[in-house]
Enzyme design. Structure first.
Site, PDB file in Angstrom:
ATOM      1  N   LYS A  22       0.827  -1.216   0.000  1.00 37.39           N
ATOM      2  CA  LYS A  22       0.000   0.000   0.000  1.00 37.39           C
ATOM      3  C   LYS A  22       0.862   1.268   0.000  1.00 37.39           C
ATOM      4  CE  LYS A  22      -1.567   1.525   4.061  1.00 37.39           C
ATOM      5  NZ  LYS A  22      -1.348   2.881   4.549  1.00 37.39           N
ATOM      6  N   ASN A  23       1.852   1.305   0.887  1.00 36.34           N
ATOM      7  CA  ASN A  23       2.581   2.559   1.041  1.00 36.34           C
ATOM      8  C   ASN A  23       3.538   2.839  -0.122  1.00 36.34           C
ATOM      9  OD1 ASN A  23       1.145   3.089   3.317  1.00 36.34           O
ATOM     10  ND2 ASN A  23       2.717   2.408   4.755  1.00 36.34           N
ATOM     11  N   ARG A  93      -3.465   9.628   4.075  1.00 31.19           N
ATOM     12  CA  ARG A  93      -2.147  10.224   4.249  1.00 31.19           C
ATOM     13  C   ARG A  93      -1.467  10.422   2.892  1.00 31.19           C
ATOM     14  NH1 ARG A  93      -0.911  12.908   8.291  1.00 31.19           N
ATOM     15  NH2 ARG A  93       1.228  13.598   8.140  1.00 31.19           N
ATOM     16  N   CYS A 117      -4.064   7.701   9.785  1.00 32.46           N
ATOM     17  CA  CYS A 117      -4.348   7.144  11.099  1.00 32.46           C
ATOM     18  C   CYS A 117      -3.923   8.100  12.206  1.00 32.46           C
ATOM     19  CB  CYS A 117      -3.615   5.807  11.253  1.00 32.46           C
ATOM     20  SG  CYS A 117      -4.402   4.498  10.318  1.00 32.46           S
ATOM     21  N   ARG A 122       1.488  14.382  13.440  1.00 30.82           N
ATOM     22  CA  ARG A 122       2.161  13.989  12.192  1.00 30.82           C
ATOM     23  C   ARG A 122       2.487  15.236  11.366  1.00 30.82           C
ATOM     24  NH1 ARG A 122      -0.804   8.601   9.910  1.00 30.82           N
ATOM     25  NH2 ARG A 122       1.192   8.336   8.886  1.00 30.82           N
ATOM     26  N   PRO A 123       3.517  15.979  11.783  1.00 30.51           N
ATOM     27  CA  PRO A 123       3.857  17.214  11.068  1.00 30.51           C
ATOM     28  C   PRO A 123       4.326  16.943   9.642  1.00 30.51           C
ATOM     29  CG  PRO A 123       5.508  16.704  12.746  1.00 30.51           C
ATOM     30  CD  PRO A 123       4.435  15.684  12.889  1.00 30.51           C
ATOM     31  N   ILE A 124       4.269  17.980   8.803  1.00 30.88           N
ATOM     32  CA  ILE A 124       4.768  17.835   7.425  1.00 30.88           C
ATOM     33  C   ILE A 124       5.856  18.870   7.143  1.00 30.88           C
ATOM     34  CG2 ILE A 124       2.714  16.723   6.422  1.00 30.88           C
ATOM     35  CD1 ILE A 124       1.955  19.572   5.376  1.00 30.88           C
ATOM     36  N   ASP A 125       6.503  19.318   8.226  1.00 33.08           N
ATOM     37  CA  ASP A 125       7.519  20.361   8.063  1.00 33.08           C
ATOM     38  C   ASP A 125       8.662  19.947   7.129  1.00 33.08           C
ATOM     39  OD1 ASP A 125       7.933  18.577  10.378  1.00 33.08           O
ATOM     40  OD2 ASP A 125       9.851  19.615  10.556  1.00 33.08           O
ATOM     41  N   GLN A 126       9.015  18.665   7.130  1.00 28.82           N
ATOM     42  CA  GLN A 126      10.134  18.237   6.277  1.00 28.82           C
ATOM     43  C   GLN A 126       9.730  18.213   4.796  1.00 28.82           C
ATOM     44  OE1 GLN A 126      13.358  17.861   7.661  1.00 28.82           O
ATOM     45  NE2 GLN A 126      12.117  18.776   9.283  1.00 28.82           N
ATOM     46  N   ASP A 305       4.855  -0.029  11.954  1.00 27.46           N
ATOM     47  CA  ASP A 305       3.564  -0.573  11.497  1.00 27.46           C
ATOM     48  C   ASP A 305       3.347  -2.017  11.943  1.00 27.46           C
ATOM     49  OD1 ASP A 305       3.015   1.832  10.344  1.00 27.46           O
ATOM     50  OD2 ASP A 305       3.528   1.226   8.309  1.00 27.46           O
ATOM     51  N   ILE A 327       8.887   5.990  16.681  1.00 31.37           N
ATOM     52  CA  ILE A 327       8.565   6.738  15.455  1.00 31.37           C
ATOM     53  C   ILE A 327       7.391   7.692  15.656  1.00 31.37           C
ATOM     54  CG2 ILE A 327       8.019   6.552  12.983  1.00 31.37           C
ATOM     55  CD1 ILE A 327      10.736   5.299  13.697  1.00 31.37           C
ATOM     56  N   ARG A 397      -8.614   0.001   5.041  1.00 31.43           N
ATOM     57  CA  ARG A 397      -7.754   0.980   4.353  1.00 31.43           C
ATOM     58  C   ARG A 397      -6.479   0.324   3.846  1.00 31.43           C
ATOM     59  NH1 ARG A 397      -7.970   6.491   7.756  1.00 31.43           N
ATOM     60  NH2 ARG A 397      -6.491   7.063   6.176  1.00 31.43           N
TER      61      ARG A 397
HETATM   62  N1  EPU Z   1       7.794  13.641  10.563  1.00 33.29           N
HETATM   63  C1  EPU Z   1       8.064  14.937  10.879  1.00 33.29           C
HETATM   64  N2  EPU Z   1       8.001  15.856   9.878  1.00 33.29           N
HETATM   65  C2  EPU Z   1       7.676  15.517   8.607  1.00 33.29           C
HETATM   66  C3  EPU Z   1       7.413  14.180   8.282  1.00 33.29           C
HETATM   67  C4  EPU Z   1       7.479  13.253   9.306  1.00 33.29           C
HETATM   68  O1  EPU Z   1       8.351  15.271  12.021  1.00 33.29           O
HETATM   69  O2  EPU Z   1       7.635  16.427   7.746  1.00 33.29           O
HETATM   70  C5  EPU Z   1       7.860  12.632  11.632  1.00 33.29           C
HETATM   71  C6  EPU Z   1       6.528  11.916  11.833  1.00 33.29           C
HETATM   72  O3  EPU Z   1       5.674  12.646  12.681  1.00 33.29           O
HETATM   73  C7  EPU Z   1       6.969  10.612  12.434  1.00 33.29           C
HETATM   74  C8  EPU Z   1       8.293  10.347  11.723  1.00 33.29           C
HETATM   75  O4  EPU Z   1       8.747  11.612  11.233  1.00 33.29           O
HETATM   76  O5  EPU Z   1       7.177  10.769  13.797  1.00 33.29           O
HETATM   77  C9  EPU Z   1       8.222   9.390  10.566  1.00 33.29           C
HETATM   78  O6  EPU Z   1       7.249   9.845   9.632  1.00 33.29           O
HETATM   79  P1  EPU Z   1       7.236   9.347   8.135  1.00 33.29           P
HETATM   80  O7  EPU Z   1       7.223  10.551   7.260  1.00 33.29           O
HETATM   81  O8  EPU Z   1       8.297   8.340   7.935  1.00 33.29           O
HETATM   82  O9  EPU Z   1       5.831   8.648   8.071  1.00 33.29           O
HETATM   83  P2  EPU Z   1       4.599   8.947   7.156  1.00 33.29           P
HETATM   84  O10 EPU Z   1       5.012   9.288   5.763  1.00 33.29           O
HETATM   85  O11 EPU Z   1       3.667   9.861   7.869  1.00 33.29           O
HETATM   86  C10 EPU Z   1       4.523   6.469   6.396  1.00 33.29           C
HETATM   87  C11 EPU Z   1       3.459   5.434   6.297  1.00 33.29           C
HETATM   88  C12 EPU Z   1       3.075   4.961   7.680  1.00 33.29           C
HETATM   89  C13 EPU Z   1       4.304   4.412   8.383  1.00 33.29           C
HETATM   90  C14 EPU Z   1       5.427   5.458   8.371  1.00 33.29           C
HETATM   91  C15 EPU Z   1       6.727   4.940   8.939  1.00 33.29           C
HETATM   92  C16 EPU Z   1       2.266   6.131   4.324  1.00 33.29           C
HETATM   93  C17 EPU Z   1       1.051   6.709   3.744  1.00 33.29           C
HETATM   94  N3  EPU Z   1       2.300   6.039   5.637  1.00 33.29           N
HETATM   95  O12 EPU Z   1       3.945   7.524   7.152  1.00 33.29           O
HETATM   96  O13 EPU Z   1       2.137   3.933   7.499  1.00 33.29           O
HETATM   97  O14 EPU Z   1       3.978   4.113   9.711  1.00 33.29           O
HETATM   98  O15 EPU Z   1       5.664   5.903   7.022  1.00 33.29           O
HETATM   99  O16 EPU Z   1       7.178   3.853   8.217  1.00 33.29           O
HETATM  100  O17 EPU Z   1       3.167   5.721   3.616  1.00 33.29           O
HETATM  101  C18 EPU Z   1       0.365   2.534   8.007  1.00 33.29           C
HETATM  102  O18 EPU Z   1       0.492   2.044   6.878  1.00 33.29           O
HETATM  103  O19 EPU Z   1      -0.375   2.042   8.903  1.00 33.29           O
HETATM  104  C19 EPU Z   1       1.093   3.756   8.340  1.00 33.29           C
HETATM  105  C20 EPU Z   1       0.792   4.527   9.375  1.00 33.29           C
END
Ligand code: EPU
Length: 430
Positions: A22-23, A93, A117, A122-126, A305, A327, A397
């Site tokens: 999925k991801n 997401r 979820c 879950r910030p998107i600052d990066q 996960d 994480i 999902r």
């Molecule tokens: N983070 C930041 N800033 C950012 C982006 C991330 O601080 O701009 C933090 C997050 O808050 C978290 C950590 O960095 O604490 C890791 O976040 P990451 O970006 O790796 O995760 P994500 O893209 O939000 C994806 C998967 C998740 C999976 C994580 C970790 C998707 C859609 N989601 O999330 O999948 O847990 O990577 O591998 O790809 C799931 O499938 O159940 C799921 C939650």
């Protein structure tokens, strides 16, 4: 409201086929709109998150032909809008990958803020930092991410933390930027590599995916391709752990065993047997399992996960285990639900202390998110009596035909819609 009902106590046995990741597929479907030619994507999982994303790209004008449940043809030539917003996409997401894809192709994107979820902040600052360094002006306005660039130019980006989402998103945009991009401290997850491979098959020039430095030479355009998504590491892991928890014997097919090594190692530690084949693993759950400890980490560490699922294994093992979540900051909410089933778990900050019990008893519980929901299904399969799990839309999902796959392994599980169905199930399952 649909829910799962489970009569626990059957050791799973047989073979199960794992679907596409999925991801990875979320990034790949978004990438597909970047070409003006047809992109054929195979081995797509038929799960809500993917179907919502496909509907959304169709909504902004992409030509979408669903060949079958697992294959879609997408042509981005007809994309007529960079504004992606609908009631469903808000809840997912992966919507944020449309920012990278649209920004790369049209130098403009307006995409609803991602949902997903509820597992903590879950910030998107990066993501924003990455797009900004590529020359985009990024704003959050009216619940949307609005990104625009006069010209997208390659840059040297050092992520402050390892993030799968931002790594994939910047890879998407940088593929069509002018010049070279270097992403340092990049995520190394198999799905990052899969999205990079798919972009390369469309003519992108990405090197180093799977290491922590990714180098991207921007190209002028991307072309059509045919691509098959890698197997889902987490779906595979969930069935491996289901076999272990129920003390069963299951061959999990269509997997890449290398991607499962962190999980296999934990299964050995608790005393299960794992046999590895080229594209399958067999898990045999020993009747008596030992306590252990686990920390969630970025790949190749133990994946977050799979954290709720391993907690179920530990909760039925001998002795006291610990689970450390590194994480996400709020991924233990399901513990209260497991406690209703007789688990003995104490959460202290980001650590769960899990005291093994002899067995669970069935109860009515809620799937609070995708992986927590899957873990409760595992617990229900092990429990004495009946377990009902509400809010299964979370599970749907990310798991395709979860109930049917489990049934094929002997599990007594069904989706029911009302009390009468529930009674009928109980009469049948006696
Ligand atoms: N983070 C930041 N800033 C950012 C982006 C991330 O601080 O701009 C933090 C997050 O808050 C978290 C950590 O960095 O604490 C890791 O976040 P990451 O970006 O790796 O995760 P994500 O893209 O939000 C994806 C998967 C998740 C999976 C994580 C970790 C998707 C859609 N989601 O999330 O999948 O847990 O990577 O591998 O790809 C799931 O499938 O159940 C799921 C939650």
């Amino acid at each position: 409201m649909k829910k799962y009902i489970i009569k626990g106590g059957t050791a799973l046995a047989g073979e199960v086929e794992i679907g596409g990741a999925k991801n990875a597929a979320l990034g790949i479907v978004a990438a597909a709109i970047m070409a003006d030619e047809t992109v054929t994507i195979d081995n797509l999982p038929d799960v809500t998150d993917i179907n919502v994303l496909i509907d959304t790209i169709e909504g902004i004008g992409a030509t979408v032909e669903r060949v079958n449940r697992h294959c879609v043809k997408i042509n981005g030539r007809t994309v007529a809008s960079v504004h992606a917003d609908n009631d469903y996409i808000k809840k997912t997401r992966g919507s944020y990958y449309l920012v990278g894809a649209l920004l790369g192709k049209f130098e403009k994107a307006e995409v609803t803020l991602p949902g997903g979820c509820n597992i903590g902040s879950r910030p998107i600052d990066q993501h924003i930092k990455g797009f900004s360094m590529l020359g985009a002006d990024v704003k959050i306005e009216y619940g949307m991410i609005v990104a625009e660039a006069e010209k997208l130019c390659g840059a040297h980006i050092f992520f402050d933390r390892v993030t799968v989402g931002a790594t994939i998103n910047v890879m998407l945009a940088a593929s069509l930027a002018q010049g070279n991009t270097i992403i340092e401290n990049a995520a190394k997850e198999p799905h990052v590599v899969d999205v990079a491979n798919m972009l390369n098959s469309m003519g992108a020039n990405i090197k180093g995916a799977g290491t922590d430095v990714i180098r991207i030479k921007g190209v002028a355009k991307l072309h059509g391709t045919e691509y098959s998504v890698i197997p889902d590491q987490i779906e595979a892991g969930t069935f491996m752990f289901a076999a272990a928890a129920t003390r069963g014997n299951v061959l999990v097919k269509n997997v890449i065993p290398k991607h499962l090594e962190a999980l296999t190692a934990k299964l050995y530690e608790v005393g299960c047997s794992v046999e590895e084949y080229d594209d399958a693993v067999r898990v045999i759950g020993n009747p008596v399992q030992k306590c252990s400890q686990v920390q969630t980490l970025v790949y190749p560490g133990f994946p977050t996960d799979m954290q709720p699922q391993i907690t179920v294994i530990f909760a039925l093992a001998q002795g006291t285990s610990t689970v450390t979540e590194n994480i996400f900051d709020n991924r233990f909410k399901y513990v209260d639900e497991l406690t209703k089933m007789g688990a003995k778990i104490r959460v202290e900050g980001n650590i769960a202390v899990v005291e093994g019990v002899k067995g669970f008893t069935g109860a009515s519980v809620n799937a609070l998110d995708l992986r927590a929901g899957a873990a409760l299904v595992l617990a229900g399969l092990c429990a004495d009596g009946y377990t009902t799990i509400d809010d299964i839309h979370y599970i749907q999902r990310g798991y395709e035909k979860f109930d049917e796959k489990l049934q094929s392994l002997g599990a007594v599980i069904e989706i029911v819609d009302n009390d009468r169905d529930e009674q009928r199930f109980k009469l049948k399952a006696v």
